[in-house]
Structures are given as structure tokens and as C-alpha cells.
Enzyme design. Structure first.
Site, PDB file in Angstrom:
ATOM      1  N   HIS A  26      -4.556  36.772  59.725  1.00 58.44           N
ATOM      2  CA  HIS A  26      -3.435  36.674  58.796  1.00 58.44           C
ATOM      3  C   HIS A  26      -2.928  35.231  58.767  1.00 58.44           C
ATOM      4  CE1 HIS A  26      -0.563  36.604  62.082  1.00 58.44           C
ATOM      5  NE2 HIS A  26      -1.082  37.727  62.571  1.00 58.44           N
ATOM      6  N   CYS A  71       2.242  44.015  72.472  1.00 53.10           N
ATOM      7  CA  CYS A  71       2.299  42.710  73.168  1.00 53.10           C
ATOM      8  C   CYS A  71       1.239  42.648  74.274  1.00 53.10           C
ATOM      9  CB  CYS A  71       3.653  42.467  73.821  1.00 53.10           C
ATOM     10  SG  CYS A  71       5.069  42.519  72.741  1.00 53.10           S
ATOM     11  N   CYS A  73      10.238  47.981  71.501  1.00 51.18           N
ATOM     12  CA  CYS A  73       9.814  46.585  71.417  1.00 51.18           C
ATOM     13  C   CYS A  73      10.308  45.984  70.104  1.00 51.18           C
ATOM     14  CB  CYS A  73       8.295  46.466  71.498  1.00 51.18           C
ATOM     15  SG  CYS A  73       7.754  44.785  71.116  1.00 51.18           S
ATOM     16  N   CYS A  93       4.198  47.415  76.698  1.00 50.14           N
ATOM     17  CA  CYS A  93       4.120  47.390  75.237  1.00 50.14           C
ATOM     18  C   CYS A  93       2.682  47.102  74.856  1.00 50.14           C
ATOM     19  CB  CYS A  93       5.034  46.332  74.635  1.00 50.14           C
ATOM     20  SG  CYS A  93       4.714  46.178  72.852  1.00 50.14           S
ATOM     21  N   LYS A 142       9.733  38.546  58.454  1.00 47.97           N
ATOM     22  CA  LYS A 142       8.462  38.752  59.118  1.00 47.97           C
ATOM     23  C   LYS A 142       7.516  39.436  58.131  1.00 47.97           C
ATOM     24  CE  LYS A 142       6.510  40.760  63.207  1.00 47.97           C
ATOM     25  NZ  LYS A 142       6.566  41.604  64.350  1.00 47.97           N
ATOM     26  N   LYS A 187       3.379  45.055  56.319  1.00 44.70           N
ATOM     27  CA  LYS A 187       2.799  45.856  55.238  1.00 44.70           C
ATOM     28  C   LYS A 187       3.864  46.724  54.584  1.00 44.70           C
ATOM     29  CE  LYS A 187      -1.860  45.908  56.981  1.00 44.70           C
ATOM     30  NZ  LYS A 187      -2.492  46.468  58.159  1.00 44.70           N
ATOM     31  N   HIS A 234      -2.112  33.261  61.975  1.00 43.50           N
ATOM     32  CA  HIS A 234      -3.201  32.792  62.834  1.00 43.50           C
ATOM     33  C   HIS A 234      -3.628  31.367  62.500  1.00 43.50           C
ATOM     34  CE1 HIS A 234      -4.268  37.232  63.508  1.00 43.50           C
ATOM     35  NE2 HIS A 234      -3.796  36.749  64.638  1.00 43.50           N
ATOM     36  N   HIS A 239       7.326  44.854  67.810  1.00 43.05           N
ATOM     37  CA  HIS A 239       6.410  45.851  67.239  1.00 43.05           C
ATOM     38  C   HIS A 239       7.097  47.118  66.766  1.00 43.05           C
ATOM     39  CE1 HIS A 239       3.810  43.133  69.578  1.00 43.05           C
ATOM     40  NE2 HIS A 239       3.025  43.285  68.541  1.00 43.05           N
TER      41      HIS A 239
HETATM   42  N1  MSP Z   1      -4.751  37.391  72.243  1.00 38.89           N
HETATM   43  C1  MSP Z   1      -3.509  36.766  72.439  1.00 38.89           C
HETATM   44  C2  MSP Z   1      -3.684  35.297  72.793  1.00 38.89           C
HETATM   45  C3  MSP Z   1      -4.500  35.047  74.036  1.00 38.89           C
HETATM   46  S1  MSP Z   1      -4.652  33.364  74.381  1.00 38.89           S
HETATM   47  C4  MSP Z   1      -5.332  33.326  75.889  1.00 38.89           C
HETATM   48  C5  MSP Z   1      -2.650  36.863  71.174  1.00 38.89           C
HETATM   49  N2  MSP Z   1      -3.279  37.131  70.044  1.00 38.89           N
HETATM   50  S2  MSP Z   1      -2.547  37.245  68.610  1.00 38.89           S
HETATM   51  O1  MSP Z   1      -3.579  37.566  67.675  1.00 38.89           O
HETATM   52  O2  MSP Z   1      -1.455  38.166  68.687  1.00 38.89           O
HETATM   53  O3  MSP Z   1      -1.949  35.840  68.305  1.00 38.89           O
HETATM   54  C6  MSP Z   1      -2.790  34.691  68.252  1.00 38.89           C
HETATM   55  C7  MSP Z   1      -1.975  33.455  67.916  1.00 38.89           C
HETATM   56  O4  MSP Z   1      -1.409  33.611  66.611  1.00 38.89           O
HETATM   57  C8  MSP Z   1      -0.796  33.217  68.869  1.00 38.89           C
HETATM   58  O5  MSP Z   1      -0.631  31.829  69.120  1.00 38.89           O
HETATM   59  C9  MSP Z   1       0.381  33.737  68.076  1.00 38.89           C
HETATM   60  O6  MSP Z   1       1.600  33.136  68.423  1.00 38.89           O
HETATM   61  C10 MSP Z   1      -0.037  33.322  66.684  1.00 38.89           C
HETATM   62  N3  MSP Z   1       0.685  34.083  65.675  1.00 38.89           N
HETATM   63  C11 MSP Z   1       0.636  35.409  65.420  1.00 38.89           C
HETATM   64  N4  MSP Z   1       1.480  35.689  64.382  1.00 38.89           N
HETATM   65  C12 MSP Z   1       2.074  34.546  63.953  1.00 38.89           C
HETATM   66  C13 MSP Z   1       2.913  34.196  62.881  1.00 38.89           C
HETATM   67  N5  MSP Z   1       3.397  35.076  62.017  1.00 38.89           N
HETATM   68  N6  MSP Z   1       3.176  32.876  62.716  1.00 38.89           N
HETATM   69  C14 MSP Z   1       2.643  31.897  63.509  1.00 38.89           C
HETATM   70  N7  MSP Z   1       1.854  32.213  64.519  1.00 38.89           N
HETATM   71  C15 MSP Z   1       1.674  33.522  64.863  1.00 38.89           C
HETATM   72  O7  MSP Z   1      -1.447  36.667  71.280  1.00 38.89           O
END
Ligand code: MSP
Length: 487
Positions: free
Chosen positions: A17, A126, A142, A123, A292, A295, A20, A145
Site C-alpha cells: 500500500h 501488531c 488495539c 495483538c 488513516k 477499506k 510501504h 487495528h
Molecule cells: N514486518 C514488520 C517490519 C519488520 S522489520 C524487521 C512490519 N511490517 S508492515 O508491513 O506492517 O510495515 C512495514 C513498514 O511500512 C514499516 O516501516 C511501517 O511503519 C510502514 N508503514 C505501514 N503503514 C504505513 C503508513 N500508512 N504510512 C507510512 N508508513 C507505514 O511492521
């Protein structure tokens, strides 16, 4: 000089998304900048593929878990490529080498591991054990979530984080482990005091999809134990000497996962006798219209749609300039369209078109630019160490939004200088003077363009246009006007 940059590895329980993109872009901007400064850069990316939520999602979909993570990891790899992000290493936590290395790491940490019972909350969203205080503060739900915490009563292995708390505090306070931005550092120092020892395994009765704990068939590793280690297993630890690239120069993470990187991760590294990363760069979240993305609200923006429709430079521009490096940012189509039309297309795209046309008309060649000392051996050299030391200071301090703003100021100045000096009028009176003026405008543009290179891959093309033997304007505008606002 060696530079090692890492990004958080996303869970593959869904498709990439917009949020990421932030880890990858910040890391890629820094990587391109450091390469321009002559550094030998190693840049890790990857996918986090174990844990309860992935196992559950695959089971819900009735798909084999391995097949599910294979398919989704591919989607992340494609996404990263689409963003123009040039990593050097990609790791999947289901790679056999990674799993073997994590088991070796576990064994090295055994002096700090003990078995106990966990009675408390978890959670799944998380993938985190939740303290009693948090449970009470959040009324059992949470906040991220919007799901009730799960109650767990199980036997786990624990990592004695308490063995390292004093050392971690000292490293953070002294900035040996630098946490950026500064206000996050204070949050972590506060949290450190109340952090209990961390459960680092789950019984197979509750989780099967994980790396097996060495010597105990009934336990698999807690997903964060396995995931954090990726930053060193990808370099070959413990099979290879990693001292060329470890400690990492910078680890890029989002605000929701800073605590894992600033407390548990340093505790693991100290347990292994390894140095701590030099900087943890923590970014905020991307919201959509101030909310945030969700969906149910219906405000989810698909990053692939933005990239496919408007290209990676437009995407990267918006995120670099309009989403602050350190705080929450906002994506709306209105803001994106304004930035595209008024800034990228008007300020930059038109400037390239206009100046290259003027150069063609007035027969500016590479030879002439060399004679005027704009180019040396056909190349333009940046002036960051002297005239533009401010840009360098910003980039060295990871102030990327300010870095691109600085570069944009220079782009605007070239536009203004063209308006003020009117080279087309000069050409009518004195063609030779017009050529000298144009050469100096090209120098100004190339200088600003160098500063844009870490942000916009298209800046390489712009360099090529003005350093070619003869200057040929692009056949189509770099940023064609795509958004026409309805009246
Ligand atoms: N799997 C763990 C990370 C492990 S690192 C050893 C994780 N995954 S995640 O898919 O939830 O998030 C991956 C990255 O995307 C994290 O840095 C997280 O902060 C970032 N983001 C997820 N949603 C986000 C936004 N809406 N905006 C900006 N970054 C966000 O956590």
C-alpha cells in the site's frame, strides 16, 4: 567509504500500500545521494513472511502458506522496482540461509534466554505482546487495528532485555545510536524504563509458521526475533565477516515499529557482541485526506495506480517534497495534481523544454560548454562542498524534504533568471553574448539538476540532454499536463 542502508521488511499478508513506499523512498534517496558522494552502498530490502497473521490469512484463503508468501513477496519486489528503488540485496525470511542463520543467532544468545510462562495479551495485527498497562489504557482494544487483544496463557522463551537496558540508554543518550527525529528519542527513553523482558517464542500449538527454536520442537521463534535479524543475516552473519557493512549507516523504519528497532534490536546486537546501527531514521504515517487509509472509509489509494498513471518521478516528487521526512503526511489527489501541474510540469519540465530549445536555436554544443568551463570532459561537477554546502548539510542529516526544497529554490531561480535576462532578445542584438548567457543558464540548471538526482531518476535524462554533443530538446514534454481540472 562503505554505507549500509536498511528498510523495514513488510509483512506479506496483503498487497503493497501507499505507506510501504515511504521506507523504500527515504532509503533510496539516501542511497543515490551517498553513491553520488562516492560511497560504496549496500542497500537491503525484503519481506517478513512468518507469524500468526500471515499463517491465518493463508489458512482463511485456503492457500498453502508457502505458496501464499511466494506470491505476495513477488508483488512487493515488483512494487519496489516500479518505484525506481535500486536495492542491492533482497531477503525473504523464509530463505533457507536466513532460517539457518537465525537459529545460529539464537544459540549465540542462549546466555540471555530463559523459559517461563506468559500470561497476558497479544495483538495479532501488531504481532506484539501487550503489557497489562497498555491493555487497561486501551480498554482491551488495539487502537491501530481496532480489534480486541487476544488473551494468551502459554509457555515461552524470554530474552533478558534487562541485561542490556543500561547500555542501550547510554548509547541512545550519547547519540552513539542516533534516533531521528529528536522527539522520538525521548519517547524511546521513556519506554525503555517500562520495557519488560521480551517473549521470543510461541508454542507450536499457537503458531506453526515460524523458524524452529533450536533443540525444542514445540516452539517456534516469535516473528520479530526472526525478522529483526534479517539486517545481519542478509550480510551473511554469522557465517561471514560482516564488518565491512555493519554497523548500518542508517536503518529506516516507521513510527509504529521504532520500539522494536530501538530496544529489542539493540539488545539482540549487544547480546551478540555486535555494534549498534549509527542512525535509526523514523518516519511518520501517510494519511489520506487526514485520515488513516481504510477499506471501510473507502479512502485507500492504490500506489500502483498512481505509478502506472503518472510515472515514478511524479510519485517520488510528491512524496519527497510534500510528505515530510519525519512527521505524518497526507496524500490527496488534489494535492498530487497541483504538485504535478504547478511544480513538476511548470517549474521543471517547462524549464528543460524551454532552455533546450533556446540552446538548439543558438547552436550551443558540448564543445562550447566545455570552452565556457560549464562542462569538464563532457561532465558537470557539483558544487556541494562550496556554494551549496547547505544542500549537503541537509542531505547528510536526512532532511530530505528540505533538501528537495533547496534544490527547487535553485530551479525557480533559473526560471526567474531566464525571465529577467531574456536570452531571445539578447540573441537579436548580440548572438555571441546570448550564447555566453545561455551557457551560464545551462550551468545553473545542471547544478540544480544534480541536487534533484537522488529524488528523481529523470534528472539523469536531463543531464544527458544538456551534456550531449548537440542539445536536442525532448520530443514530448517531460511531464505532459495530465490533469485538467473540471470547471
Ligand atoms: N514486518 C514488520 C517490519 C519488520 S522489520 C524487521 C512490519 N511490517 S508492515 O508491513 O506492517 O510495515 C512495514 C513498514 O511500512 C514499516 O516501516 C511501517 O511503519 C510502514 N508503514 C505501514 N503503514 C504505513 C503508513 N500508512 N504510512 C507510512 N508508513 C507505514 O511492521
Amino acid at each position: 567509504m562503505k554505507t549500509y542502508i536498511t528498510t523495514a521488511i513488510p509483512y506479506v499478508n496483503g498487497v503493497p500500500h501507499l505507506g510501504h513506499a515511504e521506507d523504500y523512498l527515504l532509503a533510496d534517496i539516501y542511497s543515490r545521494y551517498m553513491m553520488m558522494c562516492g560511497h560504496d552502498v549496500r542497500f537491503q530490502a525484503g519481506t517478513d513472511e512468518h507469524g500468526n497473521k500471515i499463517e491465518k490469512k493463508a489458512l482463511d484463503l485456503g492457500i498453502d502458506v508457502k505458496q501464499y508468501v511466494d506470491e505476495n513477496s513477488k508483488k512487493f519486489q515488483e512494487f519496489i522496482k516500479k518505484l525506481g528503488v535500486e536495492y542491492t540485496d533482497f531477503i525473504r525470511t523464509t530463505d533457507a540461509d536466513h532460517e539457518k542463520r537465525v537459529q545460529a543467532i539464537w544459540k549465540q544468545l542462549e546466555a540471555h534466554i530463559y523459559k517461563s510462562n506468559y500470561e497476558g495479551f497479544y495483538c495479532e495485527g501488531c504481532e506484539r505482546f501487550v503489557t497489562e498497562t497498555e491493555y487497561k489504557d486501551n480498554n482491551g482494544i488495539c487502537p491501530d487495528h481496532q480489534k480486541p487483544y487476544e488473551h494468551l496463557s502459554e509457555s515461552n522463551y524470554y530474552y533478558r532485555v534487562s541485561d542490556f537496558k543500561d547500555a542501550i540508554r547510554e548509547k541512545i543518550e550519547s547519540n552513539e545510536l542516533k534516533i531521528l527525529p529528536e522527539f522520538r528519542k525521548n519517547e524511546i527513553l521513556k519506554l525503555l524504563d517500562s520495557t519488560p523482558d521480551v517473549s521470543i517464542s510461541r508454542p507450536t500449538a499457537h503458531l506453526k509458521w515460524g523458524v524452529k527454536v533450536p533443540g525444542d520442537d514445540e516452539q517456534v521463534m516469535y516473528v520479530w526475533m526472526d525478522a529483526l535479524s534479517n539486517y545481519i543475516t542478509v550480510l551473511g552473519y554469522p557465517d561471514k565477516d560482516i564488518s565491512d557493512f555493519w554497523p548500518a549507516t542508517v536503518q529506516v523504519v516507521g513510527k509504529d515499529i521504532l520500539r522494536f528497532h530501538a530496544i529489542l534490536w539493540p539488545a539482540i546486537l549487544l547480546g551478540l557482541g555486535l555494534p549498534l546501527p549509527k542512525t535509526l531514521l523514523c518516519h511518520g504515517f501517510i494519511l489520506s485526506n487526514g485520515q488513516k487509509m481504510s477499506k471501510s472509509i473507502g479512502n485507500v489509494v492504490d500506489p500502483i495506480e498512481v505509478l502506472d498513471k503518472h510515472g515514478l518521478d511524479a510519485f517520488r516528487y510528491f512524496f519527497s517534497r510534500h510528505v515530510d521526512t519525519f512527521t505524518d503526511g497526507d496524500f490527496t489527489w488534489d494535492k498530487f495534481e497541483d504538485a504535478y501541474n504547478n511544480e513538476l510540469a511548470n517549474d521543471y519540465g517547462n524549464l528543460v523544454q524551454r532552455l533546450s530549445n533556446l540552446c538548439k536555436k543558438n547552436e550551443i554544443t558540448r564543445e562550447f560548454l566545455e570552452k565556457r568551463k560549464v562542462l569538464e570532459d563532457g561532465k558537470f561537477r557539483n558544487t556541494w562542498d562550496s556554494d551549496d554546502a547547505e544542500y549537503k548539510r541537509l542531505m547528510d542529516n536526512f532532511e530530505f524534504t528540505k533538501g528537495i526544497e533547496y534544490a527547487w529554490g535553485k530551479i525557480s531561480a533559473v526560471n526567474k533568471r531566464i525571465e529577467d535576462t531574456k536570452p531571445w532578445s539578447v540573441a537579436k542584438e548580440n548572438p555571441e553574448e546570448a550564447k555566453i548567457l545561455l551557457a551560464s543558464l545551462v550551468a545553473d540548471l545542471l547544478n540544480a539538476n544534480e541536487m534533484l538526482k537522488p529524488f528523481l531518476p529523470i534528472a539523469e535524462k536531463v543531464s544527458e540532454i544538456f551534456t550531449a554533443k548537440t542539445i536536442v530538446p525532448p520530443e514530448t514534454p517531460l511531464f505532459p499536463k495530465e490533469f485538467k481540472k473540471e470547471a
